[in-house]
Design a protein around this motif. Sequence first.
Motif, PDB file in Angstrom:
ATOM      1  N   VAL A 112      34.672  94.499 -52.373  1.00  0.00           N
ATOM      2  CA  VAL A 112      36.015  94.641 -52.945  1.00  0.00           C
ATOM      3  C   VAL A 112      36.905  93.475 -52.530  1.00  0.00           C
ATOM      4  O   VAL A 112      37.700  92.971 -53.340  1.00  0.00           O
ATOM      5  CB  VAL A 112      36.636  95.988 -52.524  1.00  0.00           C
ATOM      6  N   SER A 113      36.788  93.012 -51.289  1.00  0.00           N
ATOM      7  CA  SER A 113      37.619  91.897 -50.820  1.00  0.00           C
ATOM      8  C   SER A 113      37.337  90.631 -51.620  1.00  0.00           C
ATOM      9  O   SER A 113      38.271  89.952 -52.089  1.00  0.00           O
ATOM     10  CB  SER A 113      37.373  91.646 -49.329  1.00  0.00           C
ATOM     11  N   LEU A 116      38.497  91.051 -55.236  1.00  0.00           N
ATOM     12  CA  LEU A 116      39.948  90.890 -55.326  1.00  0.00           C
ATOM     13  C   LEU A 116      40.331  89.422 -55.326  1.00  0.00           C
ATOM     14  O   LEU A 116      41.178  88.991 -56.132  1.00  0.00           O
ATOM     15  CB  LEU A 116      40.609  91.613 -54.148  1.00  0.00           C
ATOM     16  N   PHE A 179      40.018  93.371 -61.437  1.00  0.00           N
ATOM     17  CA  PHE A 179      41.125  92.706 -60.759  1.00  0.00           C
ATOM     18  C   PHE A 179      41.715  91.591 -61.625  1.00  0.00           C
ATOM     19  O   PHE A 179      42.927  91.375 -61.626  1.00  0.00           O
ATOM     20  CB  PHE A 179      40.654  92.137 -59.418  1.00  0.00           C
ATOM     21  N   ALA A 226      42.337  97.911 -55.606  1.00  0.00           N
ATOM     22  CA  ALA A 226      41.370  97.695 -54.536  1.00  0.00           C
ATOM     23  C   ALA A 226      41.051  98.989 -53.806  1.00  0.00           C
ATOM     24  O   ALA A 226      39.890  99.259 -53.461  1.00  0.00           O
ATOM     25  CB  ALA A 226      41.911  96.652 -53.555  1.00  0.00           C
TER      26      ALA A 226
END
Length: 304
Positions: A112-113, A116, A179, A226
């Motif tokens: 996810v990081s 993003l 995102f 997120a």
Amino acid sequence: MSTPISGPQASPAEETPFHRLVVQFAENRLALAGLVLLILLAIPAIAAPWIAPQDPYDIGALDILDSQMPPGSVAEMTGITYWLGTDGQARDVLSAVLYGMRTSLMVAFLSVSVSLLVGATVGLCAAYFGGWIDALLMRIVDIQLSFPAILVALIMLSILGQGLDKVILALIIVQWAYFARTARGTALVERNREYILAARCLSLGWRRIIFRHLLPNCLPALIVIATIDLANAIALEATLSFLGVGVPVTQPSLGMLIANGFEFMLSGRYWISFFPGIALALAIVAINLVGDHLRDILNPRNAQ
């Protein structure tokens, strides 16, 4: 007669945006319970190498005579109490769940990081430059979003093969487009505001405008996406591991643990899959509770 001198009227701490966020978050008991539950799941998972009763993947520490023992059983040779029982390989289910939760959370947070970072950069650039750049980038996003996430992940893993890094890369490819779409939609609203026009009049570079001015104002929406995507990443990784194409056996996750115990369900040895399944469900529910309330708090339509 001297008049008392009062200090400058500093804004109290309770008026800061961070404190308002904390207060609004604490007012929702479900969201607060979800946050507490997430912390209670994450801390033992992070500390698994130090607090787990057994290293479930150290073959030398396993005794095949202890396989498939029900919860609460005590090993005759070592005297270890298996509070959640053991699986078919004589691994302590409690230790396996702690290590599995650790792997699942790590895969979710890393994927996810990076998603993003990549998606926000693509979406902000598309909104800022517009024209053919916007059209090209958004067509790529549209193609990505037109396919089911699980299908894209399966195709990528069939090409890349098994491995923890391969699963993270597959999840990044699946998630970044969400995102990008969110960042572009928010940035399109912001790019015509006065502070962006003023920055352009000052001839500031596009990198500074995008990352110093546009990005901070798009962060609330991205944070909400997120948070919700964390739960989706955990569920998707568990599905891939359950199907046997995700995390390898040497680095099992909750999905792999559920798959390992699935064959024993009909024989009454429910605990092998049951407890990893409960841990997986609790993690997803906790993250969703936090994400849903963050969405309500950070929604500008709800601002007073």
